[in-house]
Design a protein around this motif. Structure first.
Motif, PDB file in Angstrom:
ATOM      1  N   ILE A  79      10.117 -21.277  55.277  1.00  0.00           N
ATOM      2  CA  ILE A  79      10.518 -22.599  55.771  1.00  0.00           C
ATOM      3  C   ILE A  79       9.389 -23.610  55.588  1.00  0.00           C
ATOM      4  O   ILE A  79       9.621 -24.777  55.204  1.00  0.00           O
ATOM      5  N   ARG A  80       8.160 -23.160  55.866  1.00  0.00           N
ATOM      6  CA  ARG A  80       7.032 -24.086  55.687  1.00  0.00           C
ATOM      7  C   ARG A  80       6.876 -24.489  54.227  1.00  0.00           C
ATOM      8  O   ARG A  80       6.587 -25.663  53.909  1.00  0.00           O
ATOM      9  N   LYS A  81       7.087 -23.538  53.330  1.00  0.00           N
ATOM     10  CA  LYS A  81       6.997 -23.872  51.905  1.00  0.00           C
ATOM     11  C   LYS A  81       8.067 -24.890  51.509  1.00  0.00           C
ATOM     12  O   LYS A  81       7.804 -25.858  50.772  1.00  0.00           O
ATOM     13  N   GLU A  82       9.266 -24.665  52.001  1.00  0.00           N
ATOM     14  CA  GLU A  82      10.356 -25.595  51.689  1.00  0.00           C
ATOM     15  C   GLU A  82      10.067 -26.980  52.257  1.00  0.00           C
ATOM     16  O   GLU A  82      10.302 -28.007  51.598  1.00  0.00           O
ATOM     17  N   VAL A  83       9.548 -26.999  53.468  1.00  0.00           N
ATOM     18  CA  VAL A  83       9.238 -28.298  54.089  1.00  0.00           C
ATOM     19  C   VAL A  83       8.156 -29.021  53.308  1.00  0.00           C
ATOM     20  O   VAL A  83       8.245 -30.248  53.050  1.00  0.00           O
ATOM     21  N   SER A  84       7.129 -28.275  52.934  1.00  0.00           N
ATOM     22  CA  SER A  84       6.047 -28.903  52.163  1.00  0.00           C
ATOM     23  C   SER A  84       6.555 -29.388  50.798  1.00  0.00           C
ATOM     24  O   SER A  84       6.163 -30.458  50.315  1.00  0.00           O
ATOM     25  N   TYR A  85       7.443 -28.629  50.200  1.00  0.00           N
ATOM     26  CA  TYR A  85       8.009 -29.033  48.897  1.00  0.00           C
ATOM     27  C   TYR A  85       8.817 -30.314  49.046  1.00  0.00           C
ATOM     28  O   TYR A  85       8.685 -31.262  48.243  1.00  0.00           O
ATOM     29  N   HIS A  86       9.636 -30.390  50.079  1.00  0.00           N
ATOM     30  CA  HIS A  86      10.417 -31.606  50.295  1.00  0.00           C
ATOM     31  C   HIS A  86       9.516 -32.790  50.639  1.00  0.00           C
ATOM     32  O   HIS A  86       9.778 -33.924  50.195  1.00  0.00           O
ATOM     33  N   GLU A  87       8.475 -32.526  51.401  1.00  0.00           N
ATOM     34  CA  GLU A  87       7.547 -33.608  51.745  1.00  0.00           C
ATOM     35  C   GLU A  87       6.872 -34.149  50.490  1.00  0.00           C
ATOM     36  O   GLU A  87       6.716 -35.374  50.322  1.00  0.00           O
ATOM     37  N   THR A  88       6.444 -33.257  49.593  1.00  0.00           N
ATOM     38  CA  THR A  88       5.815 -33.716  48.341  1.00  0.00           C
ATOM     39  C   THR A  88       6.794 -34.503  47.484  1.00  0.00           C
ATOM     40  O   THR A  88       6.446 -35.545  46.890  1.00  0.00           O
ATOM     41  N   LYS A  89       8.051 -34.047  47.462  1.00  0.00           N
ATOM     42  CA  LYS A  89       9.049 -34.778  46.676  1.00  0.00           C
ATOM     43  C   LYS A  89       9.272 -36.172  47.255  1.00  0.00           C
ATOM     44  O   LYS A  89       9.352 -37.183  46.521  1.00  0.00           O
ATOM     45  N   ILE A  90       9.384 -36.259  48.526  1.00  0.00           N
ATOM     46  CA  ILE A  90       9.591 -37.551  49.181  1.00  0.00           C
ATOM     47  C   ILE A  90       8.392 -38.470  48.930  1.00  0.00           C
ATOM     48  O   ILE A  90       8.541 -39.682  48.664  1.00  0.00           O
ATOM     49  N   HIS A  91       7.191 -37.887  49.014  1.00  0.00           N
ATOM     50  CA  HIS A  91       5.986 -38.687  48.777  1.00  0.00           C
ATOM     51  C   HIS A  91       5.955 -39.225  47.346  1.00  0.00           C
ATOM     52  O   HIS A  91       5.649 -40.420  47.122  1.00  0.00           O
ATOM     53  N   HIS A  92       6.299 -38.366  46.399  1.00  0.00           N
ATOM     54  CA  HIS A  92       6.314 -38.814  45.005  1.00  0.00           C
ATOM     55  C   HIS A  92       7.373 -39.909  44.794  1.00  0.00           C
ATOM     56  O   HIS A  92       7.149 -40.892  44.043  1.00  0.00           O
ATOM     57  N   LYS A  93       8.517 -39.778  45.446  1.00  0.00           N
ATOM     58  CA  LYS A  93       9.574 -40.787  45.317  1.00  0.00           C
ATOM     59  C   LYS A  93       9.124 -42.117  45.904  1.00  0.00           C
ATOM     60  O   LYS A  93       9.360 -43.191  45.306  1.00  0.00           O
ATOM     61  N   GLU A  94       8.463 -42.052  47.053  1.00  0.00           N
ATOM     62  CA  GLU A  94       7.972 -43.280  47.673  1.00  0.00           C
ATOM     63  C   GLU A  94       6.925 -43.963  46.789  1.00  0.00           C
ATOM     64  O   GLU A  94       6.920 -45.203  46.623  1.00  0.00           O
ATOM     65  N   MET A  95       6.033 -43.171  46.226  1.00  0.00           N
ATOM     66  CA  MET A  95       5.013 -43.734  45.338  1.00  0.00           C
ATOM     67  C   MET A  95       5.650 -44.361  44.108  1.00  0.00           C
ATOM     68  O   MET A  95       5.212 -45.445  43.636  1.00  0.00           O
ATOM     69  N   ALA A  96       6.697 -43.709  43.575  1.00  0.00           N
ATOM     70  CA  ALA A  96       7.370 -44.272  42.395  1.00  0.00           C
ATOM     71  C   ALA A  96       8.055 -45.593  42.734  1.00  0.00           C
ATOM     72  O   ALA A  96       8.005 -46.569  41.952  1.00  0.00           O
ATOM     73  N   LEU A  97       8.658 -45.676  43.886  1.00  0.00           N
ATOM     74  CA  LEU A  97       9.301 -46.906  44.300  1.00  0.00           C
ATOM     75  C   LEU A  97       8.286 -48.030  44.500  1.00  0.00           C
ATOM     76  O   LEU A  97       8.528 -49.199  44.117  1.00  0.00           O
ATOM     77  N   LYS A  98       7.153 -47.673  45.111  1.00  0.00           N
ATOM     78  CA  LYS A  98       6.110 -48.680  45.307  1.00  0.00           C
ATOM     79  C   LYS A  98       5.570 -49.196  43.975  1.00  0.00           C
ATOM     80  O   LYS A  98       5.366 -50.405  43.781  1.00  0.00           O
ATOM     81  N   ASN A  99       5.384 -48.287  43.036  1.00  0.00           N
ATOM     82  CA  ASN A  99       4.884 -48.696  41.707  1.00  0.00           C
ATOM     83  C   ASN A  99       5.910 -49.589  40.993  1.00  0.00           C
ATOM     84  O   ASN A  99       5.540 -50.590  40.308  1.00  0.00           O
ATOM     85  N   ALA A 100       7.179 -49.213  41.121  1.00  0.00           N
ATOM     86  CA  ALA A 100       8.220 -50.033  40.465  1.00  0.00           C
ATOM     87  C   ALA A 100       8.278 -51.430  41.083  1.00  0.00           C
ATOM     88  O   ALA A 100       8.398 -52.457  40.362  1.00  0.00           O
ATOM     89  N   ALA A 101       8.147 -51.524  42.395  1.00  0.00           N
ATOM     90  CA  ALA A 101       8.171 -52.833  43.051  1.00  0.00           C
ATOM     91  C   ALA A 101       6.961 -53.671  42.652  1.00  0.00           C
ATOM     92  O   ALA A 101       7.072 -54.896  42.420  1.00  0.00           O
TER      93      ALA A 101
END
Length: 304
Positions: free
Chosen positions: A269-291
């Protein structure tokens, strides 16, 4: 308060005094028996001497009356009388010796029977030998496995049903689990009825456990009409060579395995949570860069 001149007798001193009095009585009885035996011997000797004197007088009178008899006949008669006297003396001596032996044997037997064994004094510095106690044969217990436990049955009911067949030691019922946990409360917060899946019953005598299985296996639990176990059959098996320690080991092993599974699940579960957290972080960074890129592009257009 103790008075002056008063003597307090402990139980040990009382026993010693009684023992000494018994020994004195035994000695006095043995001395009286020896004196009686000596008096009997003296009486026998006196009687033998009187007999000899009477026989001598009779022989003298016979010799005086028969002066005209031959010398050979007198010699033969005297020899016969001497032989008879010798034989009588020998018999008297043998009887006296036999009586002495019997009296001495009787005295020895009496002393052995009457004199009790004295306690050995405890000597310091020496190891006292102790006679080992006889070990009683312990009955080996036997364990029965019940593969299905019906609803509404618990440890007390199971013990009451099996106790008429023999003495029961320990009983363990495995509760049913859901997601690795036992359901103890209902959704309303009330105490839930625990259901059991399997059970183990220990009989104190192994032979009783072996005989109970063929009697009850595939037979109805009770014949009472109002009982909830009327139409339910026993399903049990005798575990040969199985001990209660093995059950404890199995339970500890199952608990350890359950803990390891829980750890693995938590790690997953911790691995899955960390994986989702990294994905969300990368998505947020991509959105910020696009803006940011859009803002820069707008600024350039405005400058032109």
């Amino acid at each position: 308060m103790k008075r002056k001149g008063s003597i307090l007798l402990t139980p040990k001193k009382k026993k010693q005094i009684e023992f000494e009095s018994d020994n004195e009585e035994d000695r006095a009885a043995s001395d009286s028996e020896i004196e009686q035996a000596a008096q009997d011997d003296d009486d026998q000797d006196e009687n033998s001497e009187v007999d000899q004197s009477e026989e001598d007088q009779a022989t003298d009178e016979d010799e005086d009356d028969e002066q005209g008899s031959d010398e050979l006949e007198d010699a033969e008669e005297s020899d016969d009388e001497q032989q008879e006297q010798d034989s009588e003396e020998d018999n008297n001596e043998e009887n006296a010796e036999h009586s002495d032996q019997q009296e001495s044997g009787n005295e020895d037997d009496g002393t052995e029977r009457r004199i009790p064994a004295r306690k050995q004094p405890i000597i310091r510095g020496k190891v006292q030998r102790v006679t080992p106690l006889l070990k009683k044969k312990k009955r080996k217990p036997g364990v029965i496995y019940i593969c299905s436990i019906p609803k509404h049955m618990n440890v007390t009911i199971l013990r009451s049903l099996l106790e008429p067949f023999g003495e029961i030691g320990r009983v363990y019922l495995q509760p049913s689990q859901k997601d690795g946990k036992v359901r103890m409360k209902t959704a309303q917060g009330k105490r839930a009825m625990v259901q059991y899946t399997e059970g183990w019953v220990e009989f104190l005598d192994k032979r009783v456990a072996k005989q109970v299985v063929p009697l009850l296996n595939m037979h109805p639990i009770t014949n009472k009409k109002k009982s909830a176990f009327r139409d339910i059959l026993w399903s049990m098996k005798y575990l040969s060579g199985f001990k209660w320690v093995h059950l404890n080991e199995r339970l500890t092993y199952e608990r350890a395995v359950a803990k390891e599974k829980m750890r693995e699940q938590i790690q997953q579960i911790r691995k899955e949570v960390s994986y989702h957290e990294t994905k969300i972080h990368h998505k947020e960074m991509a959105l910020k860069n696009a803006a940011r890129e859009k803002k820069e592009a707008k600024a350039k257009k405005n400058q032109v």
